[in-house]
Design an enzyme around this catalytic site. Structure first.
Site, PDB file in Angstrom:
ATOM      1  N   ASN A 116       0.838  -1.195   0.000  1.00 45.72           N
ATOM      2  CA  ASN A 116       0.000   0.000   0.000  1.00 45.72           C
ATOM      3  C   ASN A 116       0.873   1.245   0.000  1.00 45.72           C
ATOM      4  OD1 ASN A 116      -0.508   1.999   2.446  1.00 45.72           O
ATOM      5  ND2 ASN A 116       0.163   0.040   3.349  1.00 45.72           N
ATOM      6  N   PHE A 120      -1.880   8.195   4.110  1.00 48.81           N
ATOM      7  CA  PHE A 120      -2.701   8.780   5.181  1.00 48.81           C
ATOM      8  C   PHE A 120      -3.945   9.485   4.620  1.00 48.81           C
ATOM      9  CE2 PHE A 120       1.161   9.531   8.257  1.00 48.81           C
ATOM     10  CZ  PHE A 120       1.232   8.167   8.493  1.00 48.81           C
ATOM     11  N   SER A 181       5.449   5.240   8.772  1.00 55.09           N
ATOM     12  CA  SER A 181       4.881   4.920   7.470  1.00 55.09           C
ATOM     13  C   SER A 181       5.868   5.323   6.376  1.00 55.09           C
ATOM     14  CB  SER A 181       3.564   5.664   7.255  1.00 55.09           C
ATOM     15  OG  SER A 181       3.149   5.549   5.898  1.00 55.09           O
ATOM     16  N   ASN A 183       5.010   6.077   3.400  1.00 53.38           N
ATOM     17  CA  ASN A 183       4.236   6.684   2.324  1.00 53.38           C
ATOM     18  C   ASN A 183       4.003   8.185   2.464  1.00 53.38           C
ATOM     19  OD1 ASN A 183       3.892   4.128   1.067  1.00 53.38           O
ATOM     20  ND2 ASN A 183       2.302   3.643   2.557  1.00 53.38           N
ATOM     21  N   THR A 184       4.576   8.810   3.506  1.00 55.82           N
ATOM     22  CA  THR A 184       4.561  10.264   3.644  1.00 55.82           C
ATOM     23  C   THR A 184       6.009  10.733   3.597  1.00 55.82           C
ATOM     24  OG1 THR A 184       2.529  10.318   4.954  1.00 55.82           O
ATOM     25  CG2 THR A 184       4.014  12.204   5.163  1.00 55.82           C
ATOM     26  N   LYS A 212       5.032   3.820  17.104  1.00 52.59           N
ATOM     27  CA  LYS A 212       5.035   2.765  16.083  1.00 52.59           C
ATOM     28  C   LYS A 212       6.302   2.874  15.250  1.00 52.59           C
ATOM     29  CE  LYS A 212       2.021   0.440  12.772  1.00 52.59           C
ATOM     30  NZ  LYS A 212       0.639   0.375  12.254  1.00 52.59           N
ATOM     31  N   ASN A 241       5.569  -1.393  11.584  1.00 47.88           N
ATOM     32  CA  ASN A 241       4.845  -0.880  10.432  1.00 47.88           C
ATOM     33  C   ASN A 241       5.171  -1.747   9.216  1.00 47.88           C
ATOM     34  OD1 ASN A 241       3.387   0.985   8.729  1.00 47.88           O
ATOM     35  ND2 ASN A 241       3.904   2.605  10.186  1.00 47.88           N
TER      36      ASN A 241
END
Length: 350
Positions: A116, A120, A181, A183-184, A212, A241
């Protein structure tokens, strides 16, 4: 093979022509509309009583829904009915944001994995607070995962997290600080010693705050982060994560390896267990751990508990295995505990 795997999953995997995000939205919409009698019947089938106490919170069982599944809390009453002992919503940001461009969610079926790069996508902290105000308690502990808004510069990250925290901590049994994450852009730099110290100084307060972490950190980097967690009042760690690595993919899925984003599911199973074990050993058990990553069967959950996890969470495993996995994973814990288990920070441990 369960009924979910043989009959329900094939239907869901065909929704939207096989588009994983469309299937996700389809499922959430229907779970959100489940009538009370149906939820009651599901609860009778899937609920396992295996109480655990961690960081001062009592959980009816130690198996939770991981962040990312229900970012905006749309289907909150359904998750306890599916057997979950706690639910983590989000990741939510101070500013509403659409997330990354689609497509951004991919199943790697032979590998029992998911990639993925959602970014967010959520309606924002104020919208979630309003939903929780209206809904009230859901019957199991609620965790809220906070992330940084994409539009917010890294140097203003603390204020961004603090905005969300002020709005949402009254509704939470614990707060998860997502600094891992992939993805940011730049988010993972917030795992650095100074950055995480600043975040914890701002956020630690009346509700337990957990950090996390990424599975891709080196052990020295994890050790440094844990030192900050211990010295700045973190109540625990969520490990882990998604990963940027692409190890362990089945041959049929290698063509997908180039898709940007975080990988979850079976290829993460052993990596997550090793991180949980390292965290538990490095801290001497002083930081309760929520183990997450590649829990695809009851034995995977048992290995995380053996490695030192107080609680576990499901995401990809739930997508591939359905609610029977929730019940099986919770039953593993019940089989080795005749009463509430105590972990550092729990009422029973003090």
């Amino acid at each position: 093979m369960t009924l979910f795997e043989s009959a329900v999953r094939p239907v869901l995997f065909r929704v939207g022509g096989g588009d994983a995000e469309k299937a996700h939205e389809f499922t959430l919409a229907r779970l959100a509309r489940l009538p009370g009698p149906v939820r009651a019947a599901m609860r009778a089938r899937y609920t396992v009583d295996a109480p655990v106490e961690a960081f001062g919170v009592r959980f009816p069982n130690p198996v939770g829904l991981a962040a990312g599944m229900d970012k905006n809390g749309r289907a909150l009453p359904a998750w306890p009915a599916l057997g979950f002992g706690f639910v983590e919503v989000g990741t939510v940001t101070a500013h509403a944001q659409p997330g990354n461009d689609k497509p951004r969610l991919f199943r790697l079926r032979d590998s029992e994995a998911i990639i993925n790069r959602m970014g967010f996508n959520n309606a924002g902290a104020a919208a979630l607070a309003a939903r929780l105000d209206e809904l009230g308690p859901i019957g199991v502990p609620l965790g809220i995962s906070l992330g940084k808004s994409k539009v917010t510069p890294l140097e203003e990250a603390v204020d961004d997290y603090l905005t969300s925290h002020k709005l949402l901590h009254p509704h939470a049994d614990y707060i998860a600080v997502n600094v891992s994450s992939p993805n940011t852009p730049g988010l993972r730099t917030l795992q650095d010693k100074t950055a995480i110290a600043d975040l914890l100084t701002a956020l630690v307060g009346p509700k337990p705050v957990l950090v996390k972490i990424a599975p891709d950190l080196t052990e020295p980097a994890i050790a440094e982060l844990l030192e900050v967690c211990l010295s700045h009042g973190a109540a625990g760690v969520i490990a882990t994560n998604t990963t940027l690595a692409r190890d362990g993919l089945a041959a049929a899925d290698v063509s997908r390896a180039g898709e940007p984003g975080g990988l979850s599911g079976r290829p993460l199973t052993e990596k997550a267990r090793k991180v949980v074990h390292f965290v538990h050993t490095e801290t001497g058990g002083r930081l309760p751990i929520i183990g997450v990553g590649g829990v695809m069967c009851a034995d995977d959950a048992a290995r995380l508990f053996d490695a030192g996890a107080a609680l576990v969470q499901l995401y990809s495993g739930f997508i591939y295995r359905g609610p029977a996995l929730v019940r099986a994973a919770a039953s593993v814990r019940r089989a080795v505990s005749s009463g509430p288990s105590a972990y550092p920070g729990s009422a029973a441990a003090l």
